[in-house]
Design an enzyme around this catalytic site. Structure first.
Site, short mmCIF file in Angstrom:
data_model
loop_
_atom_site.label_atom_id
_atom_site.label_comp_id
_atom_site.label_asym_id
_atom_site.label_seq_id
_atom_site.Cartn_x
_atom_site.Cartn_y
_atom_site.Cartn_z
N ASP A 34 0.83 -1.21 0.00
CA ASP A 34 0.00 0.00 0.00
C ASP A 34 0.87 1.26 0.00
OD1 ASP A 34 -2.33 1.56 0.14
OD2 ASP A 34 -2.60 1.22 2.28
N GLY A 128 1.45 -10.49 3.90
CA GLY A 128 2.54 -9.74 4.51
C GLY A 128 2.24 -9.46 5.96
#
Length: 180
Positions: A34, A128
Site C-alpha cells: 500500500d 505480509g
C-alpha cells in the site's frame, strides 16, 4: 480462464492495465505494498482515495470489497484497491476470513474487468503484515483467479520474494492451475 503468471518483483514497476493494491480500509496509504504504491504513484492516488472516503466509503473500504482509482505516475492505467483480512489463526474464524480473502481477489478482478482491463497484477494479499500463511494465501489467490467467470486475459501475481514465488508455484502444481 486467464493466462496466469507468477513473477518475483516490484508491483509498482508493472506494465499492466491494473495494479491491485493490498490497501487498508482507510484508503489513505500505509506500509508494505500500500505504501509503496502510494509513494511511487504520487499524490493523485491519495487525492482520489480521499474523495472516495468523503463520498462512497465514509466508514472505509470494507474487507473483501474493491474500488478503482487512477494510477498516478505508475505505468498502469488504474489501481484497484482492496482490503484483505487479517489472519486470525487456525479455526472456524479462518474459514470465514478465507471467504473474505477470496472475495478481495474476485471483486478486484471484477472491477478490473469492468474497467475493460486486459491485464491485472496482484500482490499476495494479506500474506505480509496481515500474517496470512503463504500456502493458504496462494491457494485462495490462484483458485479465485482460475475460477472467475470473465477475468482479464492476463492475471499476474507479482510476489515480493523468491520464497513466496516458490510457494505460489508449488500450490499451483498441487491445485492443477497452469501458470507461466
Amino acid at each position: 480462464m486467464p493466462r496466469i503468471e507468477l513473477v518475483t518483483g516490484d508491483i509498482t514497476a508493472e506494465h499492466v492495465d491494473v495494479i491491485v493494491n493490498a490497501a487498508n480500509s482507510s484508503l489513505m496509504g500505509g506500509g508494505g505494498v500500500d505504501g509503496a504504491i502510494h509513494r511511487a504513484g504520487g499524490p493523485t492516488i491519495l487525492e482520489e482515495c480521499r474523495m472516495l472516503r468523503a463520498t462512497t466509503f465514509r466508514a472505509g473500504l470494507p474487507t473483501g470489497e474493491a474500488v478503482a482509482t487512477g494510477a498516478g505516475r505508475l505505468a498502469a492505467r488504474w489501481i484497484v484497491h482492496t482490503v484483505g483480512p487479517v489472519w486470525p489463526g487456525p479455526g472456524p474464524e479462518a474459514d470465514e476470513r478465507r471467504l473474505l480473502l477470496a472475495a478481495a481477489y474476485r471483486n478486484s478482478i471484477g472491477v478490473a474487468a469492468g474497467l475493460g482491463a486486459a491485464s491485472v497484477a496482484f500482490p499476495a494479499i494479506s500474506a505480509g503484515i496481515y500474517g496470512w500463511p503463504a500456502d493458504d494465501a496462494a491457494a485462495v489467490a490462484l483458485a479465485a483467479a482460475a475460477e472467475t467467470a470473465e477475468p482479464p486475459a492476463l492475471v499476474r501475481f507479482v510476489l515480493f520474494s523468491a520464497r513466496m514465488h516458490d510457494e505460489f508455484r508449488r500450490v499451483a502444481e498441487r491445485l492443477g492451475v497452469e501458470v507461466a
